[in-house]
Motif scaffolding. Structure first.
Motif, PDB file in Angstrom:
ATOM      1  N   VAL A  52      -1.431  -1.061  -3.926  1.00  0.00           N
ATOM      2  CA  VAL A  52      -0.658  -1.063  -5.173  1.00  0.00           C
ATOM      3  C   VAL A  52      -0.272  -2.469  -5.605  1.00  0.00           C
ATOM      4  N   MET A  60      -6.545   2.486  -9.790  1.00  0.00           N
ATOM      5  CA  MET A  60      -6.249   1.690  -8.605  1.00  0.00           C
ATOM      6  C   MET A  60      -7.279   1.949  -7.514  1.00  0.00           C
ATOM      7  N   THR A  72       0.821  -1.204   0.000  1.00  0.00           N
ATOM      8  CA  THR A  72       0.000   0.000   0.000  1.00  0.00           C
ATOM      9  C   THR A  72       0.860   1.261   0.000  1.00  0.00           C
ATOM     10  N   LEU A 107       4.544   3.827  -8.105  1.00  0.00           N
ATOM     11  CA  LEU A 107       3.784   2.602  -7.835  1.00  0.00           C
ATOM     12  C   LEU A 107       2.303   2.747  -8.186  1.00  0.00           C
ATOM     13  N   LEU A 108       1.857   3.966  -8.420  1.00  0.00           N
ATOM     14  CA  LEU A 108       0.434   4.230  -8.598  1.00  0.00           C
ATOM     15  C   LEU A 108       0.039   4.312 -10.064  1.00  0.00           C
TER      16      LEU A 108
END
Length: 488
Positions: free
Chosen positions: A410, A355, A58, A350-351
């Motif tokens: 993520v 999402m 996360t 990471l995003l």
């Protein structure tokens, strides 16, 4: 005392002294010896057990709740300058819909319409352009106009505007005085043309009925008498040529008078009068249609507000009842709340849009949300925008201005997996990854592993052989509860 007893006493004393010295030697130590004894034993490896369970990676941050697409509303002053707010002031949170009166200024409504072209002029008969087409489309959506959206403001558009105003409880805007006067003159001209046509049609109808019977018989009698006199003159012996000529003339006159009478009832002149009256009526109707188009209900610029997309939400309402219209009277936004948060560059990597995330409200309530936008922030970080998936009207009102915890998932492991603290991983010279596993005998052994998801300081691991091929989990490789060394 005998010599033998003396020797024995001395020997005993020496023996006791030696024992005392030995005992004292056991308790009296040098500082070095003492320090050596107090030194802690050599530290063994620090170990932790291998865990099994699902992993979720996360990104956690905090964000502020607002509403999307915020727009400030300013009003154009009407004739005579800024007006006074006399009613219809909405409360914060009110849903603004198309065709709704969002404010009343000097007793006149300000109506919200949807469109892209802002209101920049009063729309009236003769106006043409994209703003007129936009108005026609809005009136069509509201059920007041069914004509073509051709961008021309005509009487049909004016009638639709007038009907909208009446349904909202207001008198429609009045046309300019000169246009109203031209319409009245055209109406009077049309009335006169109708009366003239009616009279011409009556005259034609009277003529087409023919002469009265007495009038016809009288004219026919004159002809018959003239014929009889001519016949009598011709039959006389001897014949009198003068009398015969005179009789012929009387007969010709009688016949001409009869024909003239009948011609009057053919209605040629009356038909011409009817055609002329009809032409004048057509012209009067055209003039009235033009005059009515010119005098149709206008739409004043200061009585509409065009907004991109409705419904909206009244987000801020500085306008006050009795106040003067000045500056922004209202700020409207989308009806759906959104959360704007800041993350680091590394976290942003990471995003991705789409999402899923969880919003934790100040009262502990959690809402599901989705990332809809990732963009550059004001500083070195990135700004992300999220929207809650389902929000009630009450929640939307409570969320305004709140600061919430944002947790974005993520990555997720594929079910339960083995994981170790990231500090338990060791990299070899050739780039492989190993963990140091404690053996039952108290020693340790190095075990190659393949790593997976990392979350909250834990890293997913799978035992492999030297060639990198997966090995089964177990006591001989790696299993839940196996002890691995950390911090070596």
């Amino acid at each position: 005392m005998s010599a033998r007893r003396l020797v024995a006493a001395v020997a005993l004393t020496a023996l006791l002294a030696a024992g005392a010295g030995f005992g004292a030697a056991q308790f009296v130590k040098s500082p070095a010896d003492r320090a050596a004894e107090l030194k802690p034993p050599a530290a063994g490896p620090v170990t932790v057990p291998v865990s099994r369970g699902p992993l979720t990676s996360t990104v956690v941050t905090r964000g502020d709740v607002g509403f999307n697409d915020t727009t400030k509303i300013t009003l154009t002053p009407g004739i005579g300058g800024p007006g006074v707010i006399t009613g219809k002031v909405p409360k914060v949170g009110t849903t603004i819909k198309e065709g709704m009166v969002i404010l009343e200024v000097s007793g006149r409504p300000v109506i919200a319409l949807t469109g892209k072209t802002p209101s920049y002029r009063t729309l009236q008969p003769g106006s043409k352009g994209a703003d007129v087409k936009q108005l026609q489309q809005a009136l069509d959506r509201l059920g007041y106009y069914s004509g073509d959206a051709d961008g021309v403001y005509d009487a049909g558009v004016g009638d639709a505007v007038a009907e909208l105003y009446r349904d909202l409880g207001y008198e429609p805007p009045a046309p300019a005085e000169d246009r109203a006067g031209a319409e009245k003159a055209a109406e009077d001209k049309l009335k006169a043309a109708k009366e003239k046509l009616a009279a011409a049609k009556k005259s034609l109808a009277d003529v087409k009925a023919g002469p009265k019977e007495s009038e016809r018989l009288s004219a026919q009698g004159q002809v018959d008498q003239a014929e009889a006199e001519l016949k009598q003159a011709k039959a006389a012996k001897p014949q009198n040529k003068a009398a015969i000529g005179a009789a012929k003339n009387r007969l010709a006159v009688a016949e001409a008078q009869y024909d003239e009478m009948m011609d009057r009832y053919k209605g040629s002149a009356e038909r011409r009068a009817v055609r002329t009256a009809e032409q004048e009526l057509d012209e009067a109707e055209e003039e009235l249609a033009e005059a009515r188009d010119e005098a149709a209900t206008p739409l004043p610029q200061n009585e509409i507000v065009v907004l991109r997309g409705l419904p909206r939400r009244a987000d801020e309402v500085p306008a006050k009842l009795g106040g003067t219209v000045s500056g922004s009277v209202m700020t409207v936004a989308g009806t759906e709340p959104e959360v704007v948060a800041t993350v680091t560059e590394a976290e942003a990597e990471l995003l991705k849009k789409g999402m899923k995330a969880t919003l934790e409200l100040p009262d502990g309530t959690e809402l599901k949300a989705t990332v809809i936008k990732i963009e550059n922030g004001e500083d070195d970080g990135k700004k992300i925008t999220l929207v809650p998936n389902k929000v009630t009207a009450a929640q939307a009102a409570e969320l305004r201005g709140a600061n919430v915890k944002v947790t974005v998932a993520v990555g997720n492991s594929d079910g339960a997996v083995l994981s170790v603290p990231s500090a338990a991983l060791f990299a070899t010279a050739d780039g492989a990854t190993q963990v140091e596993v404690q053996t039952p005998e108290g020693g340790t052994r190095m075990l190659p592993v393949r790593t997976g998801l990392t979350a909250d300081g834990q890293t997913e691991v799978h035992p492999v052989d030297a060639a990198g091929k997966d090995l089964p989990e177990g006591a001989d490789t790696l299993a839940e509860g196996s002890l691995v060394v950390v911090g070596r």
